[in-house]
Each structure stands twice: as C-alpha cells, then as structure tokens.
Design an enzyme around this catalytic site. Structure first.
Site, PDB file in Angstrom:
ATOM      1  CB  THR A 204      -1.081   0.028   1.151  1.00 22.22           C
ATOM      2  OG1 THR A 204      -2.023   1.241   1.265  1.00 22.22           O
ATOM      3  CG2 THR A 204      -0.259  -0.016   2.424  1.00 22.22           C
TER       4      THR A 204
ATOM      5  CG  HIS B 233       5.429 -11.452  16.309  1.00 19.66           C
ATOM      6  ND1 HIS B 233       6.409 -12.117  16.536  1.00 19.66           N
ATOM      7  CD2 HIS B 233       6.125  -9.975  16.603  1.00 19.66           C
ATOM      8  CE1 HIS B 233       7.640 -11.758  16.969  1.00 19.66           C
ATOM      9  NE2 HIS B 233       7.393 -10.366  16.742  1.00 19.66           N
TER      10      HIS B 233
END
Length: 160
Positions: free
Chosen positions: A79, A131
């Site tokens: 983006t 994560h």
C-alpha cells in the site's frame, strides 16, 4: 518475498503454508476508498508489466469495473499512502495474509551524513506482519532489503 518466504505464507488451521507463487495485492484509490486488486504471479512479470497492471487496476478502480476475482486471493499486499500525502501510517493485515508493506510520501528532510547536515529525499517504510509466523528479525531484514532495492534498483535486476 523470495528471500523471506514466511512473509508470503499463511496460516491454515494449525499449519503454516509457504506459498511458491507471488500474488501481490496493490492498494489503489477508488471513489469509495482503497481497494486491493491482486497482480497474479507477479514474479513472472517485468517491471514494465507490473507497472502496466497497476495502471490498469487504478483505471478500473476509478471507473468501477474491478471484479471480485480481481480482489481476492493475494499472498502479500503493498500500500502507498504517500500518494495521498501520508508521511507514516500502520498498514493493517488482510488475513490470511501475514504481511503488508506500507510506503509513504517522499519528502526532503535534514539528515546527518558524515558529520554534516544535508537535505535528502526520505521516505518511511512500514511493515505489519503476523508475529505467529514472522519474527522481528526477519521483518527488519526484509525492510532493509526493500530499502536497498529502493536506493539502488539495479540490485533488484541482479537478484531476480
């Protein structure tokens, strides 16, 4: 992404699935906000081919002709809030993707180089990642590699 395969992976149930294709979502502006069409098998395209795909998606977003098929199945997203003036933001993951790279506005800033303050064009990069799959070391190494490619695109040609 080839050098950091976990950023192109996803979690399916209790398993990590490494993908060996690169369907990259590219956020583009539409009248109703951002949409993220997907460049399929981006690794098989030239720089020019990727640029043409992005231009096509941007035009189709503006005239409202993107299809549902254009918008689904990405393995990683990029983006660029910089085109709207953003200096820094935190991109939000689109599950099941585990990574999204945010690029921001290039702006002249004072920078210390060899003891001197000089003006240089600077741009912040942001990477959001899951994560559970990607650890901080891998994420930072990815960002450093992207930085190197931006600063010297010739390296990208040598590594591809």
């Amino acid at each position: 992404l080839k050098s950091f395969p976990r950023l192109n992976a996803e979690i399916q149930g209790e398993e990590m699935v490494l993908k060996h294709y690169y369907d990259v979502g590219i956020a583009v502006g539409a009248d109703q906000g951002l949409v993220v069409p997907v460049i399929r098998s981006a690794e098989q395209l030239s720089f020019a081919g990727i640029e043409l795909a992005i231009r096509d998606f941007a035009a189709r977003a503006k005239n409202n002709t993107l299809t549902l098929e254009d918008l689904k199945g990405g393995s990683f997203t990029i983006t660029n809030g910089g085109v709207f003036g953003s200096l820094l933001s935190t991109p939000i993951l689109n599950p099941p993707q585990v990574g999204i790279l945010g690029l921001h506005k290039i702006e002249d800033r004072p920078v210390a180089i060899k003891g001197q303050v000089v003006i240089r064009p600077m741009m912040y990069l942001a990477l959001s990642y899951d994560h559970r799959i990607v650890d901080g070391l891998e994420a930072v190494q990815f960002l450093v590699k992207v930085k190197e490619f931006i600063e010297d695109p010739g390296h990208l040609l040598l590594e591809s």
